[in-house]
Design a protein around this motif. Structure first.
Motif, short mmCIF file in Angstrom:
data_model
loop_
_atom_site.label_atom_id
_atom_site.label_comp_id
_atom_site.label_asym_id
_atom_site.label_seq_id
_atom_site.Cartn_x
_atom_site.Cartn_y
_atom_site.Cartn_z
N GLU A 269 0.73 -1.28 0.03
CA GLU A 269 -0.33 -0.10 -0.01
C GLU A 269 0.85 1.25 0.28
OE1 GLU A 269 -3.17 -0.23 -0.45
OE2 GLU A 269 -3.30 -2.13 -0.39
N LEU A 270 2.19 1.18 0.09
CA LEU A 270 3.10 2.22 -0.17
C LEU A 270 2.85 2.89 -1.55
CD1 LEU A 270 6.12 0.99 1.84
CD2 LEU A 270 4.29 2.43 2.73
N GLU A 271 2.93 2.05 -2.49
CA GLU A 271 2.84 2.37 -3.86
C GLU A 271 4.06 3.49 -4.28
OE1 GLU A 271 -0.92 3.26 -5.28
OE2 GLU A 271 -1.76 1.30 -4.47
N LEU A 272 5.12 3.44 -3.88
CA LEU A 272 6.38 4.41 -3.99
C LEU A 272 7.47 3.88 -5.13
CD1 LEU A 272 6.57 5.94 -0.68
CD2 LEU A 272 5.56 7.00 -2.64
N GLY A 273 6.89 2.85 -5.72
CA GLY A 273 7.90 2.40 -6.79
C GLY A 273 8.43 1.00 -6.29
N PRO A 274 9.39 0.14 -6.96
CA PRO A 274 9.70 -0.83 -6.73
C PRO A 274 10.98 -0.91 -5.30
CG PRO A 274 11.03 0.19 -8.28
CD PRO A 274 9.88 1.06 -8.25
N GLY A 275 11.04 -2.04 -4.75
CA GLY A 275 11.92 -1.96 -3.72
C GLY A 275 11.44 -2.24 -2.47
N LYS A 276 12.00 -2.67 -1.44
CA LYS A 276 11.56 -3.04 -0.05
C LYS A 276 11.47 -1.70 0.81
CE LYS A 276 13.68 -7.70 0.40
NZ LYS A 276 14.83 -8.42 1.14
N PRO A 277 10.58 -1.56 1.72
CA PRO A 277 10.58 -0.46 2.29
C PRO A 277 11.87 0.23 3.05
CG PRO A 277 8.86 -2.21 3.27
CD PRO A 277 9.68 -2.73 2.26
N GLU A 278 12.87 -0.53 3.24
CA GLU A 278 13.99 0.08 3.61
C GLU A 278 14.74 0.94 2.38
OE1 GLU A 278 18.27 -0.85 5.91
OE2 GLU A 278 16.78 -2.26 5.72
N GLN A 279 14.53 0.43 1.15
CA GLN A 279 14.92 0.93 -0.07
C GLN A 279 14.41 2.09 -0.35
OE1 GLN A 279 14.94 -2.86 -2.31
NE2 GLN A 279 16.86 -2.79 -2.40
N ILE A 280 12.90 2.27 -0.07
CA ILE A 280 12.09 3.28 -0.21
C ILE A 280 12.56 4.18 0.73
CG2 ILE A 280 9.60 4.30 -0.10
CD1 ILE A 280 8.90 1.42 -1.20
N MET A 281 12.76 4.10 1.99
CA MET A 281 13.24 4.96 2.90
C MET A 281 14.38 5.84 2.25
SD MET A 281 11.53 4.98 5.95
CE MET A 281 12.84 5.51 7.07
N GLU A 282 15.45 5.05 1.80
CA GLU A 282 16.57 5.71 1.26
C GLU A 282 16.27 6.67 -0.03
OE1 GLU A 282 19.47 5.52 2.62
OE2 GLU A 282 19.13 4.26 4.27
N ARG A 283 15.60 5.72 -0.70
CA ARG A 283 15.31 6.64 -1.99
C ARG A 283 14.67 8.13 -1.80
NH1 ARG A 283 13.42 2.84 -4.77
NH2 ARG A 283 10.98 2.81 -4.64
N PHE A 284 13.64 8.09 -0.94
CA PHE A 284 12.79 9.41 -0.83
C PHE A 284 13.36 9.97 0.48
CE2 PHE A 284 10.06 6.75 -3.41
CZ PHE A 284 9.48 7.57 -4.16
N GLY A 285 14.57 9.66 0.89
CA GLY A 285 15.21 10.42 2.02
C GLY A 285 14.12 10.64 3.26
N ALA B 269 -1.87 8.56 1.71
CA ALA B 269 -2.66 9.02 1.06
C ALA B 269 -2.13 9.58 -0.32
CB ALA B 269 -3.00 10.51 1.93
N ASP B 270 -2.95 9.61 -1.12
CA ASP B 270 -2.36 10.24 -2.60
C ASP B 270 -1.49 11.65 -2.67
OD1 ASP B 270 -3.90 8.10 -3.60
OD2 ASP B 270 -5.52 9.20 -4.35
N GLU B 271 -1.99 12.48 -1.45
CA GLU B 271 -1.36 13.59 -1.45
C GLU B 271 0.09 13.34 -0.97
OE1 GLU B 271 -1.84 18.07 1.06
OE2 GLU B 271 -3.61 16.42 0.92
N GLU B 272 0.26 12.36 -0.07
CA GLU B 272 1.55 12.10 0.43
C GLU B 272 2.48 11.47 -0.54
OE1 GLU B 272 4.64 12.46 2.76
OE2 GLU B 272 2.64 12.80 3.90
N ARG B 273 1.90 10.54 -1.27
CA ARG B 273 2.65 10.13 -2.40
C ARG B 273 3.19 11.13 -3.54
NH1 ARG B 273 -1.67 5.95 -2.73
NH2 ARG B 273 -1.22 4.14 -1.52
N ASP B 274 2.17 12.07 -3.74
CA ASP B 274 2.53 13.23 -4.66
C ASP B 274 3.90 13.87 -4.14
OD1 ASP B 274 0.52 12.38 -6.36
OD2 ASP B 274 -0.95 13.94 -5.76
N ARG B 275 3.42 14.35 -2.81
CA ARG B 275 4.64 15.16 -2.13
C ARG B 275 6.14 14.46 -2.43
NH1 ARG B 275 5.90 16.54 4.12
NH2 ARG B 275 5.64 14.37 4.27
N LEU B 276 6.17 13.06 -2.21
CA LEU B 276 7.25 12.49 -1.95
C LEU B 276 7.94 12.30 -3.53
CD1 LEU B 276 6.77 9.76 0.62
CD2 LEU B 276 7.69 11.87 0.69
N PHE B 277 6.99 12.05 -4.53
CA PHE B 277 7.32 11.89 -5.80
C PHE B 277 7.95 13.28 -6.31
CE2 PHE B 277 4.86 7.98 -6.45
CZ PHE B 277 5.89 7.32 -6.76
#
Length: 224
Positions: free
Chosen positions: A106-122, A143-151
């Motif tokens: 449900e993160l929907e922030l691209g590929p990778g494990k949560p730890e990799q997502i942490m690193e990619r989005f700082g 939330a969609d607004e949160e995903r948009d912010r991070l992207f």
């Protein structure tokens, strides 16, 4: 009383500085409203603001809009703000007055494990993040607004995100390290979570390395 969706988890002099800064922010937000207020920190580190006066309802709404509000009862499909407390292969855990798990699916922030997502989005611990509460039958999600912010962070010139420091402390650290000309501004993400926005020609990892020795905090960079 309003419980703001941001935490003060430091102690001693650092806590005093954080609360002094928050006092100014709350005062600016409430402006000319006819209220008196008192700021405290709950046992779980969330900031509480007691508001009294003729405009107290408006004041509480203003604070909730500005910071997000921690409420005792989360309602299904409603959007809230929680602070990022932990992560594992299964997803993120946000603190919204109660632990809310966001499954990795449900993160929907691209590929990778949560730890990799942490690193990619700082992402740094205690970062306030918006989520949609799933209730008993559905998983909670970002939330969609949160995903948009991070992207959006990854489409800019790069950032360096910091926790455990006020905005003023981060700005002073950047100046002390001789990089005032290498940043656009320091964006406030929470009371103690900040985002240094780099200029076009600034290397985020290089800035992180340069300021890391000056500030005892968790620091991650966002590379565009």
């Amino acid at each position: 009383m309003v419980v703001l969706a941001t935490k003060v988890y430091v102690s001693g002099e650092a806590k005093r500085r954080a609360l002094d800064g928050l006092e100014s922010l709350v005062g600016n937000a409430l402006g000319d409203l006819d209220v008196e207020y008192d700021i405290g920190v709950r046992h779980d580190d969330f900031v509480s603001v007691t508001v009294e006066g003729e405009d107290e309802v408006v004041a509480r709404n203003v604070l909730g809009e500005e910071w997000g509000e921690v409420t005792p009862n989360l309602r299904e499909a409603e959007t809230y703000i929680g602070t990022l407390e932990s992560w594992d292969d299964g997803g993120f855990v946000l603190d919204a007055g109660q632990d809310v798990r966001i499954p990795a699916s449900e993160l929907e922030l691209g590929p990778g494990k949560p730890e990799q997502i942490m690193e990619r989005f700082g992402l740094v611990q205690h970062l306030p993040m918006k989520f949609v509460y799933g209730g008993d039958d559905e998983p909670s999600r970002l939330a969609d607004e949160e995903r948009d912010r991070l992207f959006d962070w990854t489409r800019g010139n790069g950032r360096v995100n910091v926790n455990s420091a006020t905005r003023g402390e981060v700005r002073a650290t950047v100046n002390r390290a001789g990089h005032a000309q290498d940043i656009v501004t320091v964006e406030r993400l929470g009371v103690l979570e900040q985002s240094i926005i780099c200029t076009e020609n600034t290397d985020p990892p290089g800035l992180l390395s340069s300021i890391g020795g000056y500030i005892p905090a968790e620091i991650r960079c966002v590379i565009p």
